[in-house]
Design a protein around this motif. Sequence first.
Motif, PDB file in Angstrom:
ATOM      1  N   TRP A 157      -7.888  -2.484  -0.512  1.00 34.42           N
ATOM      2  CA  TRP A 157      -6.701  -3.322  -0.428  1.00 34.42           C
ATOM      3  C   TRP A 157      -6.928  -4.628   0.321  1.00 34.42           C
ATOM      4  N   TYR A 217      -8.772  -4.977  -4.529  1.00 36.62           N
ATOM      5  CA  TYR A 217      -7.460  -5.285  -5.107  1.00 36.62           C
ATOM      6  C   TYR A 217      -7.381  -6.733  -5.587  1.00 36.62           C
ATOM      7  N   HIS A 251      -9.361   3.310   1.463  1.00 40.52           N
ATOM      8  CA  HIS A 251      -8.177   2.621   0.925  1.00 40.52           C
ATOM      9  C   HIS A 251      -8.113   1.190   1.459  1.00 40.52           C
ATOM     10  N   ALA A 279      -0.189   5.856  -3.195  1.00 38.66           N
ATOM     11  CA  ALA A 279       0.384   6.212  -1.903  1.00 38.66           C
ATOM     12  C   ALA A 279       1.466   7.266  -2.025  1.00 38.66           C
ATOM     13  N   SER A 327       2.434   1.832  -3.429  1.00 36.33           N
ATOM     14  CA  SER A 327       1.552   1.925  -4.599  1.00 36.33           C
ATOM     15  C   SER A 327       1.577   3.337  -5.156  1.00 36.33           C
ATOM     16  N   MET A 341       0.826  -1.202   0.000  1.00 38.46           N
ATOM     17  CA  MET A 341       0.000   0.000   0.000  1.00 38.46           C
ATOM     18  C   MET A 341       0.867   1.261   0.000  1.00 38.46           C
ATOM     19  N   GLU A 365      -9.269   2.306  -7.666  1.00 37.18           N
ATOM     20  CA  GLU A 365      -8.972   2.158  -6.246  1.00 37.18           C
ATOM     21  C   GLU A 365     -10.199   2.507  -5.416  1.00 37.18           C
ATOM     22  N   TRP A 424      -1.971   7.281   6.379  1.00 32.97           N
ATOM     23  CA  TRP A 424      -1.392   6.238   7.237  1.00 32.97           C
ATOM     24  C   TRP A 424      -0.511   6.845   8.326  1.00 32.97           C
ATOM     25  N   PHE A 465      -2.495   7.745   0.452  1.00 32.41           N
ATOM     26  CA  PHE A 465      -2.539   6.708   1.477  1.00 32.41           C
ATOM     27  C   PHE A 465      -1.437   6.935   2.504  1.00 32.41           C
TER      28      PHE A 465
END
Length: 332
Positions: free
Chosen positions: A255, A299, A251, A206, A203, A200, A308, A220, A216
């Motif tokens: 995922w 995903y 997200h 991200a 990606s 993640m 996404e 995060w 992301f």
Amino acid sequence: MLPKPLEAMGHFNQFINWALIAKEGQAKPTKVPVNATTGRAIDPHNPTNWMTADQAFATGQPVGFVLTDDDPFWFLDIDNCATPEGWSDLSRSLCAAFPGAAVEISQSGQGLHIFGVGNGPAGHKSRTKTGLEFYTTKRFIALGLQGVQGDIWTEWSAQLADVIPRYFDKTTDATEAILSHGPRADWSGPVDDDELIRKMLHSKGASATFGNSATFKQLWEADRLLGQFYPDPEQGRQYDASMADGALLSHLAFWTGCDAIRMDRLFRRSGLMRVKWEKRGDYRQRSITGVVARCKNVYQSNGMVKSEPAPINGVAVNGTPTGTILTVDEQI
């Protein structure tokens, strides 16, 4: 080492370390399960992170215990029951209901923990207004180890059947029941959390900022720039945390293949984790289930799925406005 009233816990190698970690925009520091060597946050429900009691105490760091279906213990948490006049009437009534049970003062010095064994209501019950929570499994306990007395190895099945329904609403926190499924059939990806997190973070979504949406990685890590995407002008905080929660969960739904339990577990490792997530099961439940319901694509490791996460709060994750305002929950 464990005090005598809690010695029976030592038969179960379900101990971890934790640390108080202050987060911006949060009035109180959060109890975060950590690896004592690296200082990094860990998943308390992953058995590979568990230790014996001796190992946990040998680190010199605060010690916690993880309740599971494999141990016989129950845990009653009474928050904010210390008053200038002494312990609150509610806390004294509950201690009197379980005379001789193990009791300790919480790490903050403001609450009490009661422990015992017995067949009681399974899972998790909470009463937010009175600061009560009752657990039998899937709970990390930050042991206070102050003023410990009684004996955890005392059986209370009859008392639990009488006391718990009287002090808790009949409707329990349904989060665990609702968040009990795995990934969708059309998902394929890493089953290891650390591997999925690395994927993640690396990606395209991200590492590249798309218009009006945070990446992301920013979500995060709870980046200080989140206020650019999720402003909170009325309350004057760095950013609207509830909107950021929804964006990160969007997200995670993509995922993980809408694996709600895994979404919850991963969210707890993110920088957005805060007391509200832990204490308010209704908020956690609505946030996750709402995002899952709107997630169209998930995903696939073969790369066939190109889109996404689903839109959240009127902005698609790729930055395209959707015209639909979806507020996860109010900020408190």
